[in-house]
Design an enzyme around this catalytic site. Structure first.
Site, PDB file in Angstrom:
ATOM      1  N   HIS A  68       9.889 -23.978   8.765  1.00  0.00           N
ATOM      2  CA  HIS A  68       8.890 -24.655   9.609  1.00  0.00           C
ATOM      3  C   HIS A  68       7.462 -24.526   9.083  1.00  0.00           C
ATOM      4  O   HIS A  68       6.662 -25.434   9.263  1.00  0.00           O
ATOM      5  CB  HIS A  68       8.919 -24.078  11.035  1.00  0.00           C
ATOM      6  CG  HIS A  68      10.155 -24.445  11.795  1.00  0.00           C
ATOM      7  ND1 HIS A  68      10.318 -24.181  13.132  1.00  0.00           N
ATOM      8  CD2 HIS A  68      11.307 -25.062  11.395  1.00  0.00           C
ATOM      9  CE1 HIS A  68      11.508 -24.621  13.536  1.00  0.00           C
ATOM     10  NE2 HIS A  68      12.129 -25.141  12.494  1.00  0.00           N
ATOM     11  N   CYS A  79       3.300  -3.025   4.084  1.00  0.00           N
ATOM     12  CA  CYS A  79       2.389  -1.943   4.465  1.00  0.00           C
ATOM     13  C   CYS A  79       3.055  -1.211   5.624  1.00  0.00           C
ATOM     14  O   CYS A  79       4.263  -1.367   5.824  1.00  0.00           O
ATOM     15  CB  CYS A  79       0.989  -2.474   4.795  1.00  0.00           C
ATOM     16  SG  CYS A  79       0.840  -3.461   6.292  1.00  0.00           S
ATOM     17  N   HIS A  88       7.393 -31.064  10.415  1.00  0.00           N
ATOM     18  CA  HIS A  88       6.606 -29.866  10.084  1.00  0.00           C
ATOM     19  C   HIS A  88       5.525 -30.143   9.044  1.00  0.00           C
ATOM     20  O   HIS A  88       4.581 -29.368   8.916  1.00  0.00           O
ATOM     21  CB  HIS A  88       7.535 -28.751   9.590  1.00  0.00           C
ATOM     22  CG  HIS A  88       8.568 -28.386  10.604  1.00  0.00           C
ATOM     23  ND1 HIS A  88       8.260 -27.790  11.808  1.00  0.00           N
ATOM     24  CD2 HIS A  88       9.911 -28.589  10.610  1.00  0.00           C
ATOM     25  CE1 HIS A  88       9.356 -27.623  12.518  1.00  0.00           C
ATOM     26  NE2 HIS A  88      10.380 -28.095  11.810  1.00  0.00           N
ATOM     27  N   THR A 112       2.707  -1.520   8.946  1.00  0.00           N
ATOM     28  CA  THR A 112       3.101  -2.414  10.036  1.00  0.00           C
ATOM     29  C   THR A 112       3.450  -3.830   9.573  1.00  0.00           C
ATOM     30  O   THR A 112       4.054  -4.592  10.337  1.00  0.00           O
ATOM     31  CB  THR A 112       1.935  -2.558  11.029  1.00  0.00           C
ATOM     32  OG1 THR A 112       0.793  -3.031  10.289  1.00  0.00           O
ATOM     33  CG2 THR A 112       1.601  -1.236  11.708  1.00  0.00           C
ATOM     34  N   ASP A 161       0.863  -1.187   0.000  1.00  0.00           N
ATOM     35  CA  ASP A 161       0.000   0.000   0.000  1.00  0.00           C
ATOM     36  C   ASP A 161       0.903   1.242   0.000  1.00  0.00           C
ATOM     37  O   ASP A 161       2.127   1.136  -0.146  1.00  0.00           O
ATOM     38  CB  ASP A 161      -0.997  -0.036   1.171  1.00  0.00           C
ATOM     39  CG  ASP A 161      -0.343   0.199   2.533  1.00  0.00           C
ATOM     40  OD1 ASP A 161       0.905   0.289   2.606  1.00  0.00           O
ATOM     41  OD2 ASP A 161      -1.089   0.293   3.522  1.00  0.00           O
TER      42      ASP A 161
HETATM   43  C1  RB5 Z   1      -1.883   2.760   6.476  1.00  0.00           C
HETATM   44  O1  RB5 Z   1      -1.930   3.986   7.132  1.00  0.00           O
HETATM   45  C2  RB5 Z   1      -1.671   1.638   7.470  1.00  0.00           C
HETATM   46  O2  RB5 Z   1      -2.793   1.480   8.266  1.00  0.00           O
HETATM   47  C3  RB5 Z   1      -1.338   0.347   6.745  1.00  0.00           C
HETATM   48  O3  RB5 Z   1      -0.225   0.530   5.931  1.00  0.00           O
HETATM   49  C4  RB5 Z   1      -0.994  -0.844   7.622  1.00  0.00           C
HETATM   50  O4  RB5 Z   1      -0.050  -0.519   8.578  1.00  0.00           O
HETATM   51  C5  RB5 Z   1      -2.133  -1.588   8.151  1.00  0.00           C
HETATM   52  O5  RB5 Z   1      -2.023  -2.674   8.758  1.00  0.00           O
END
Ligand code: RB5
Length: 145
Positions: A98, A65, A133, A67, A8
């Site tokens: 695994h 993304c 596994h 996180t 994203d």
């Molecule tokens: C975008 O602002 C953020 O929410 C997205 O990139 C991600 O971290 C969501 O899990």
């Protein structure tokens, strides 16, 4: 080897770093976007890269993304996907060894580029160990039914 990439807006720059790294190492890349930092929704890109993997257009998928969480959760909704979060290079190898992961996700807002590139290398070069596994991964597959 062909690797599909998806990100994203928050993961866009990290995806570009990963793409350059993979191309420099001789991998082929299927870049499923996003292609700029304009706001967008991570499930759309998780879906595109995940289908590349389960349809056999790519051997593995790499997702970014903010996180690593939302895009991995999204990918894991698709039957046949096993997407780990590569929070360090050793874990990135272990999710292949695994869990026979076929996708890996990174959080651009919380991970250093150098560490991510080490994790990418570990993920792409580590084979599934099989053995004990196998039954566990088979039980993951059973959960999809
Ligand atoms: C975008 O602002 C953020 O929410 C997205 O990139 C991600 O971290 C969501 O899990």
């Amino acid at each position: 080897m062909i690797v599909s990439l998806g990100a994203d807006h928050a993961g866009f720059k990290l995806k570009e770093e990963i793409k350059a790294h993979l191309l420099s190492k001789g991998y082929q890349v299927l870049d499923e976007g996003t292609f700029d930092e304009g706001r967008c929704d991570y499930p759309d890109f998780a879906k595109k890269a995940a289908y590349d993997v389960i349809e056999g257009k790519a051997s593995f998928g790499i997702l970014c993304c903010g996180t690593g969480e939302g895009i991995s959760i999204s990918a894991n909704k698709i039957k046949g996907v096993r997407c780990g979060i590569g929070y360090d290079p050793e874990v990135s190898a272990l999710t292949r060894q695994h869990n026979n992961a076929n996708m890996i996700a990174f959080g651009a807002r919380f991970m250093k580029v150098d560490d991510v590139l080490k994790s990418v290398d570990a993920f792409l070069t580590t084979p599934f160990e099989g053995g004990r596994h196998n039954a566990r991964v088979e039980k993951i597959n059973e959960l999809e039914k």
